[in-house]
Write a protein that holds these residues in place. Sequence first.
Motif, PDB file in Angstrom:
ATOM      1  N   VAL A  20      -2.893   3.361 -16.380  1.00 50.09           N
ATOM      2  CA  VAL A  20      -5.174   3.584 -15.462  1.00 50.09           C
ATOM      3  C   VAL A  20      -5.859   3.148 -16.956  1.00 50.09           C
ATOM      4  O   VAL A  20      -6.276   3.035 -17.207  1.00 50.09           O
ATOM      5  CB  VAL A  20      -4.156   4.682 -15.404  1.00 50.09           C
ATOM      6  CG1 VAL A  20      -6.838   5.642 -14.832  1.00 50.09           C
ATOM      7  CG2 VAL A  20      -3.947   5.073 -13.915  1.00 50.09           C
TER       8      VAL A  20
ATOM      9  N   LEU B 230       2.307   2.420  -3.130  1.00 50.68           N
ATOM     10  CA  LEU B 230       1.342   2.564  -4.789  1.00 50.68           C
ATOM     11  C   LEU B 230       1.116   3.935  -3.988  1.00 50.68           C
ATOM     12  O   LEU B 230       1.010   4.745  -4.966  1.00 50.68           O
ATOM     13  CB  LEU B 230      -0.096   1.633  -4.223  1.00 50.68           C
ATOM     14  CG  LEU B 230       0.435   0.201  -4.969  1.00 50.68           C
ATOM     15  CD1 LEU B 230      -0.651  -1.292  -5.286  1.00 50.68           C
ATOM     16  CD2 LEU B 230       0.534   0.523  -6.370  1.00 50.68           C
ATOM     17  N   ALA B 231       0.898   3.590  -3.076  1.00 51.88           N
ATOM     18  CA  ALA B 231       0.652   5.311  -3.036  1.00 51.88           C
ATOM     19  C   ALA B 231       1.534   5.728  -2.825  1.00 51.88           C
ATOM     20  O   ALA B 231       0.895   7.192  -3.029  1.00 51.88           O
ATOM     21  CB  ALA B 231      -0.222   5.419  -1.040  1.00 51.88           C
TER      22      ALA B 231
ATOM     23  N   LEU C 168      -4.243  -3.900  -9.707  1.00 50.75           N
ATOM     24  CA  LEU C 168      -3.018  -2.893  -9.330  1.00 50.75           C
ATOM     25  C   LEU C 168      -2.498  -4.028  -7.651  1.00 50.75           C
ATOM     26  O   LEU C 168      -0.842  -4.613  -7.650  1.00 50.75           O
ATOM     27  CB  LEU C 168      -2.772  -2.025  -8.710  1.00 50.75           C
ATOM     28  CG  LEU C 168      -3.256  -1.050 -10.198  1.00 50.75           C
ATOM     29  CD1 LEU C 168      -3.030   0.617 -10.174  1.00 50.75           C
ATOM     30  CD2 LEU C 168      -2.151  -1.613 -10.826  1.00 50.75           C
TER      31      LEU C 168
ATOM     32  N   THR D  73       1.704  11.639  -9.136  1.00 49.69           N
ATOM     33  CA  THR D  73       0.977  12.290 -10.013  1.00 49.69           C
ATOM     34  C   THR D  73       0.721  13.706  -9.269  1.00 49.69           C
ATOM     35  O   THR D  73      -0.133  14.849  -9.690  1.00 49.69           O
ATOM     36  CB  THR D  73      -0.323  12.281  -9.532  1.00 49.69           C
ATOM     37  OG1 THR D  73      -0.164  11.595  -8.214  1.00 49.69           O
ATOM     38  CG2 THR D  73      -0.561  10.844 -10.276  1.00 49.69           C
TER      39      THR D  73
ATOM     40  N   MET E 119       0.820  -0.874  -0.260  1.00 52.52           N
ATOM     41  CA  MET E 119      -0.193   0.654   0.139  1.00 52.52           C
ATOM     42  C   MET E 119       1.574   0.925  -0.187  1.00 52.52           C
ATOM     43  O   MET E 119       0.399   2.504  -0.801  1.00 52.52           O
ATOM     44  CB  MET E 119      -1.082   0.476   1.400  1.00 52.52           C
ATOM     45  CG  MET E 119      -2.116  -1.004   1.085  1.00 52.52           C
ATOM     46  SD  MET E 119      -2.727  -1.136   2.686  1.00 52.52           S
ATOM     47  CE  MET E 119      -3.869   0.320   3.252  1.00 52.52           C
TER      48      MET E 119
ATOM     49  N   LEU F 279       1.873  16.847 -12.665  1.00 54.89           N
ATOM     50  CA  LEU F 279       1.243  16.160 -13.480  1.00 54.89           C
ATOM     51  C   LEU F 279       1.287  17.926 -14.252  1.00 54.89           C
ATOM     52  O   LEU F 279       0.574  18.003 -14.487  1.00 54.89           O
ATOM     53  CB  LEU F 279      -0.551  15.623 -14.018  1.00 54.89           C
ATOM     54  CG  LEU F 279      -0.170  14.197 -12.632  1.00 54.89           C
ATOM     55  CD1 LEU F 279      -2.172  13.993 -13.298  1.00 54.89           C
ATOM     56  CD2 LEU F 279       0.164  13.083 -13.523  1.00 54.89           C
TER      57      LEU F 279
ATOM     58  N   GLN G 115       4.512   9.634 -15.461  1.00 53.52           N
ATOM     59  CA  GLN G 115       3.740   9.885 -16.387  1.00 53.52           C
ATOM     60  C   GLN G 115       3.011   8.799 -16.820  1.00 53.52           C
ATOM     61  O   GLN G 115       1.724   8.589 -17.331  1.00 53.52           O
ATOM     62  CB  GLN G 115       2.866  11.074 -15.719  1.00 53.52           C
ATOM     63  CG  GLN G 115       1.555  12.119 -16.630  1.00 53.52           C
ATOM     64  CD  GLN G 115       1.387  13.211 -16.937  1.00 53.52           C
ATOM     65  OE1 GLN G 115       2.376  14.080 -16.475  1.00 53.52           O
ATOM     66  NE2 GLN G 115       0.357  13.415 -16.901  1.00 53.52           N
TER      67      GLN G 115
ATOM     68  N   THR H 259      -7.990  -1.175  -8.426  1.00 52.36           N
ATOM     69  CA  THR H 259      -7.520  -1.784  -6.804  1.00 52.36           C
ATOM     70  C   THR H 259      -6.605  -2.545  -6.605  1.00 52.36           C
ATOM     71  O   THR H 259      -5.332  -3.719  -6.381  1.00 52.36           O
ATOM     72  CB  THR H 259      -8.064  -0.676  -6.139  1.00 52.36           C
ATOM     73  OG1 THR H 259      -8.199   0.787  -6.557  1.00 52.36           O
ATOM     74  CG2 THR H 259      -7.052  -0.694  -4.727  1.00 52.36           C
TER      75      THR H 259
ATOM     76  N   LEU I 233       1.686   5.478 -15.595  1.00 54.34           N
ATOM     77  CA  LEU I 233       0.498   5.210 -15.178  1.00 54.34           C
ATOM     78  C   LEU I 233       0.003   5.548 -16.017  1.00 54.34           C
ATOM     79  O   LEU I 233      -1.413   4.812 -15.779  1.00 54.34           O
ATOM     80  CB  LEU I 233       0.786   6.676 -14.181  1.00 54.34           C
ATOM     81  CG  LEU I 233       1.910   5.746 -12.375  1.00 54.34           C
ATOM     82  CD1 LEU I 233       1.779   7.006 -11.542  1.00 54.34           C
ATOM     83  CD2 LEU I 233       1.877   4.398 -12.620  1.00 54.34           C
ATOM     84  N   GLU I 234      -0.463   6.550 -17.159  1.00 58.22           N
ATOM     85  CA  GLU I 234      -1.557   6.647 -18.502  1.00 58.22           C
ATOM     86  C   GLU I 234      -1.633   5.518 -18.721  1.00 58.22           C
ATOM     87  O   GLU I 234      -3.277   5.410 -19.254  1.00 58.22           O
ATOM     88  CB  GLU I 234      -1.012   7.967 -18.533  1.00 58.22           C
ATOM     89  CG  GLU I 234      -1.156   9.197 -18.241  1.00 58.22           C
ATOM     90  CD  GLU I 234      -1.786  10.609 -19.323  1.00 58.22           C
ATOM     91  OE1 GLU I 234      -1.030   9.954 -20.225  1.00 58.22           O
ATOM     92  OE2 GLU I 234      -0.858  12.113 -17.768  1.00 58.22           O
TER      93      GLU I 234
ATOM     94  N   SER J 160       2.165   6.431  -6.331  1.00 60.27           N
ATOM     95  CA  SER J 160       1.471   7.282  -7.200  1.00 60.27           C
ATOM     96  C   SER J 160       1.175   8.929  -6.735  1.00 60.27           C
ATOM     97  O   SER J 160       1.152   9.680  -7.656  1.00 60.27           O
ATOM     98  CB  SER J 160      -0.256   6.621  -7.084  1.00 60.27           C
ATOM     99  OG  SER J 160      -0.351   5.665  -6.972  1.00 60.27           O
ATOM    100  N   TRP J 161       1.410   9.483  -5.974  1.00 60.72           N
ATOM    101  CA  TRP J 161       1.438  10.826  -5.003  1.00 60.72           C
ATOM    102  C   TRP J 161       2.681  11.278  -5.958  1.00 60.72           C
ATOM    103  O   TRP J 161       2.500  12.507  -6.252  1.00 60.72           O
ATOM    104  CB  TRP J 161       1.419  10.532  -3.434  1.00 60.72           C
ATOM    105  CG  TRP J 161       1.983  12.015  -2.888  1.00 60.72           C
ATOM    106  CD1 TRP J 161       0.785  13.465  -3.143  1.00 60.72           C
ATOM    107  CD2 TRP J 161       3.143  12.846  -2.981  1.00 60.72           C
ATOM    108  NE1 TRP J 161       1.420  14.262  -2.534  1.00 60.72           N
ATOM    109  CE2 TRP J 161       2.948  14.137  -2.135  1.00 60.72           C
ATOM    110  CE3 TRP J 161       4.562  11.704  -1.806  1.00 60.72           C
ATOM    111  CZ2 TRP J 161       3.659  14.595  -1.955  1.00 60.72           C
ATOM    112  CZ3 TRP J 161       5.014  12.476  -2.073  1.00 60.72           C
ATOM    113  CH2 TRP J 161       4.702  14.186  -1.329  1.00 60.72           C
TER     114      TRP J 161
END
Lengths: 273, 231
Positions: free
Chosen positions: B60, B32-33, B87, B40, B29, B43, B53, B84, B56-57, B36-37
């Motif tokens: 997603v 991932l968190a 992932l 993003t 977790m 961005l 980016q 989620t 991740l794009e 991502s933070w």
Amino acid sequence: MLIDWFTVGAQALNFIILVWLLRRFLYKPILHAVDAREELIAKELAEANAKKAEAKKERDDFERKNVEIDQQRAGLLSKATTDAKAERQQLLDEARKAADALSAKRQQALQEDASNLNQALRRRTEQEVFAIARKALTDLAGISLEGRMTGVFIDRLHAMDAKAKATLADCVKAASEPAVVRSAFALPTEQRAAIQMALEEAFSTQVRVRFETAPDLVSGIELATKGQKLAWSIADYLSSLEKGVGELLKEKARPGAKAALAGQPGEPEEKNP
Amino acid sequence: MRLSPDDMIFWQHGFVKINGTIVFTWALMLVLAVGSWLVTRRLSTDLRRARWQNLLEIVVTGIEKQIEDVGLRDPQKYIGFVGTLFLFVALASLCTVIPGYEPPTGSLSTTAALALCVLVAVPLFGIEEQGLGGYLKSYIEPTIIMLPFNVISELSRTLALAVRLFGNMMSGTMILAILLTITPFIFPIFMSALGLLTGMVQAYIFSILAAVYIAAATRQRTPRRNPAPKP
């Protein structure tokens, strides 16, 4: 036991937290960024399309204007050509007229010159002849020229043919006025009497005569009565001379005459050895 | 020999305990968190963007496309749950290359928890989409006789989800452990690679099945997307 229920609960909670975290930090920002980019691209494409359309419109306008300008230019050119032709024709006509006028003027001047020369020649010749004749007559006979002139006049009167003499006689007889004898100088009395006598003898009748002096005659005597005239003057002899001089001047006025004369046969030929 | 990371207990106070499963889950977790933070927070929305980016794009939008292909009309609504799942399971499998790590999905507790989440989420999405009556009515379709079978199907598929993932992940770890004792050279590498592959496949299967269940619950009688008439 494979399943630990506390762990199951904790993992479920963990999973829910993870869903929230990823929603917060991953999906929303990323999807938002992607949407924003798509919007941007769509906007740019729309702008590009608008610009393209505008450019096409401007190009069309430009082409249309080009065609219009071409047409206008062609029209102006053809008009200018026509105008120029007309102007040229007009100028040519004017030049021709001017040339003609000049030519006519020159011709007239030439004729005037010829006429003046003629006049001068005639006068001069008359004077010369008069002088020569006076001198010659004076030298030869010792009598005055006037006397001889009167003699000639009388001879002429006698020498007239019968028909002319009759016509003149009729006129003299029918005239209410006396016949006029003009001379360039005042005739002496004996010559007047001779003329009177000769007239009466010629016409076999009483003739009334009035003597007048006419300085413009220069030299000579004339008899005038009721429209009939008998005259002797140097002018008679000069008239033929005048005619000949006039013809000569006319020949000079013709520019081709000389050239024609130059080409006549009889010229010395060049012989080759 | 440990059958699951549940047995790796770090701290315990009566019923409450912190075991390997929970700790590794937290680690995942966190990765991932925080990952991502980090990516993003800056961005870019124009045409130039950073490599992470971009990655991740791709991930997603790929997940979004898959959810859409399953037949869910509003993929952004379900991507939080389904994405989620994918992932988490995928990262749990990928990290098996790290020595000393044990995938939390190799614990039946974790897979059961995930399956229970699906079991709860599917009716929630269904009720949200077509109302409580409409969703409950789907249990007595085509006749009321089908009600027990539908309920059994609901429960059994949850069980299947849990056990399938657990079995695959656990077996992968077990095979690796066993092979390491028998042929410590070379061969475990192939098995490890195979484990990565099966882990990815399982992640895909788990999330896609969840999406299919949600799709089944949300559009009972609505036809599949009508193909737009071609101009």
